[in-house]
Design an enzyme around this catalytic site. Structure first.
Site, PDB file in Angstrom:
ATOM      1  N   GLY A 188       2.885  -4.924   7.148  1.00 25.08           N
ATOM      2  CA  GLY A 188       1.898  -5.958   6.870  1.00 25.08           C
ATOM      3  C   GLY A 188       2.494  -7.174   6.200  1.00 25.08           C
ATOM      4  NE  ARG A 189       0.051  -6.894   1.154  1.00 21.82           N
ATOM      5  CZ  ARG A 189      -0.056  -6.274  -0.008  1.00 21.82           C
ATOM      6  NH1 ARG A 189      -0.197  -6.968  -1.110  1.00 21.82           N
ATOM      7  NH2 ARG A 189      -0.013  -4.958  -0.068  1.00 21.82           N
ATOM      8  CG  ASN A 212      -0.958  -0.838   7.505  1.00 29.47           C
ATOM      9  OD1 ASN A 212      -2.079  -1.196   7.190  1.00 29.47           O
ATOM     10  ND2 ASN A 212       0.087  -1.621   7.304  1.00 29.47           N
ATOM     11  CB  CYS A 252     -11.608  -4.926   6.796  1.00 30.86           C
ATOM     12  SG  CYS A 252     -11.822  -6.358   5.706  1.00 30.86           S
ATOM     13  N   GLY A 273       2.406  -0.497   2.433  1.00 28.84           N
ATOM     14  CA  GLY A 273       3.527  -0.445   1.514  1.00 28.84           C
ATOM     15  C   GLY A 273       4.900  -0.346   2.132  1.00 28.84           C
TER      16      GLY A 273
END
Length: 333
Positions: free
Chosen positions: A230-231, A208, A97, A210
């Site tokens: 992820g999203r 991780n 992060c 895209g």
């Protein structure tokens, strides 16, 4: 494939303000096998906060991993032990992060410049708990993004006993870009993560960044041990509907989006009876009907009604009815 790789074959990324216990319970209605992660939790929150609120989860969410943010080995060890005692299947250390708030606490992506600190935390956590300890990182930070530096980081941390690395295939800029921009602007370098796996065949390496479909995940699995979505998994949770069959070779828990809602409703009812606002739960499922007739009406109904005082499961049922009516209308046209 390394012995532990199957556990990380497909997972959903830890995402702040998104992957809370309600989100994870719903995602578990879509896939039994996909590994789920908590939002990042700081060691201070674990050691001094309301643990039931911070760490509590339903056994139905398993396998679920706790992601910790911190850099003090003693505090990380104590927090990891607490997490293991609460039943988490894995403790993951956040080394990816890039937010200013995280940097000010001296954890997250800035720790890629301190591999010895990460190694000390990993060693302390492994000594304190009996569940796997893993690391989620970037491929580099700022101008320290050479492959040689990444290899040195992996080498140092692996020597401390970490055998599983989840690598976001972008570097992070610690200043000048927001966390959102750091997820989009630095170019994806899948080739770097593939090369890591070739150079560290004994380690579990997951990727991780895209990846927005199971087709893309399967393409990555030709090179790597695991994929983290992820999203896309949050904004379009039905992307996971075929994961159990395609990625793990097993039957999934649902045949339709309505099945997922039906599995979620008893949880919603139980939590409403404990005073949990309906909107706190339904906000995580707004993207379920993406690209399906009635999807907009579903989202609008929940957005307009789930936060009203006293709103209960009937609001969710009514939103589903709107979708099913739109589907029937499309069929009849």
């Amino acid at each position: 494939m390394t012995p532990t790789a199957d556990k990380h074959r497909l997972s959903v990324a830890p995402m702040m303000d998104w992957t809370d216990r309600h989100c994870r319970f719903f995602l578990r209605q879509v896939s039994r096998r996909v590994r789920l992660y908590t939002e990042m939790v700081t060691t201070g929150a674990v050691l001094h906060g309301d643990r039931d609120r911070i760490l509590g989860f339903s056994e139905a969410e398993q396998p679920v991993a706790l992601q910790l943010g911190g850099s003090d080995p003693e505090a990380m060890a104590r927090a990891a032990a607490i997490g293991a005692d609460w039943g988490y299947a894995e403790i993951n250390m956040n080394v990816g992060c890039p937010s200013d708030r995280v940097q000010s606490g001296r954890f997250g992506a800035c720790l890629m410049a301190e591999p010895a600190t990460v190694a000390a935390c990993v060693a302390a956590m492994r000594a304190a708990c009996d569940v796997p300890v893993t690391v989620k990182s970037r491929i580099g930070i700022d101008d320290r993004d050479s492959y040689e530096e990444l290899v040195a980081f992996i080498d140092t941390v692996a020597e401390a006993g970490c055998d599983t690395f989840i690598v976001h295939a972008r570097k992070a800029w610690l200043s000048g870009l927001s966390p959102k921009e750091n997820r989009e602007i630095p170019p994806l370098r899948y080739d770097v993560v593939h090369r890591l796996k070739r150079d560290f065949p004994h380690l579990t390496i997951a990727i991780n960044g895209g990846i927005t479909s199971l087709d893309a995940a399967e393409a990555q699995l030709a090179h790597l041990d695991g994929v983290m979505i992820g999203r896309e998994a949050y904004q379009n949770p039905w992307v996971l509907a075929e994961a159990d069959r395609r990625i793990f070779g097993e039957d999934g828990p649902v045949r339709s989006r309505r099945d997922a809602i039906d599995g979620f409703l008893p949880y919603v009812e139980a939590n409403r009876s404990r005073g949990v606002p309906l909107g706190s739960m339904t906000r995580h499922i707004l993207g379920l009907y993406q690209a399906v007739p009635g999807a907009r009406a579903f989202r609008r109904h929940l957005a307009e009604n789930a936060h009203r005082p006293g709103a209960g499961p009937e609001v969710l049922r009514a939103a589903v009815d709107l979708v099913e009516a739109a589907i029937e209308q499309r069929r009849a046209a």
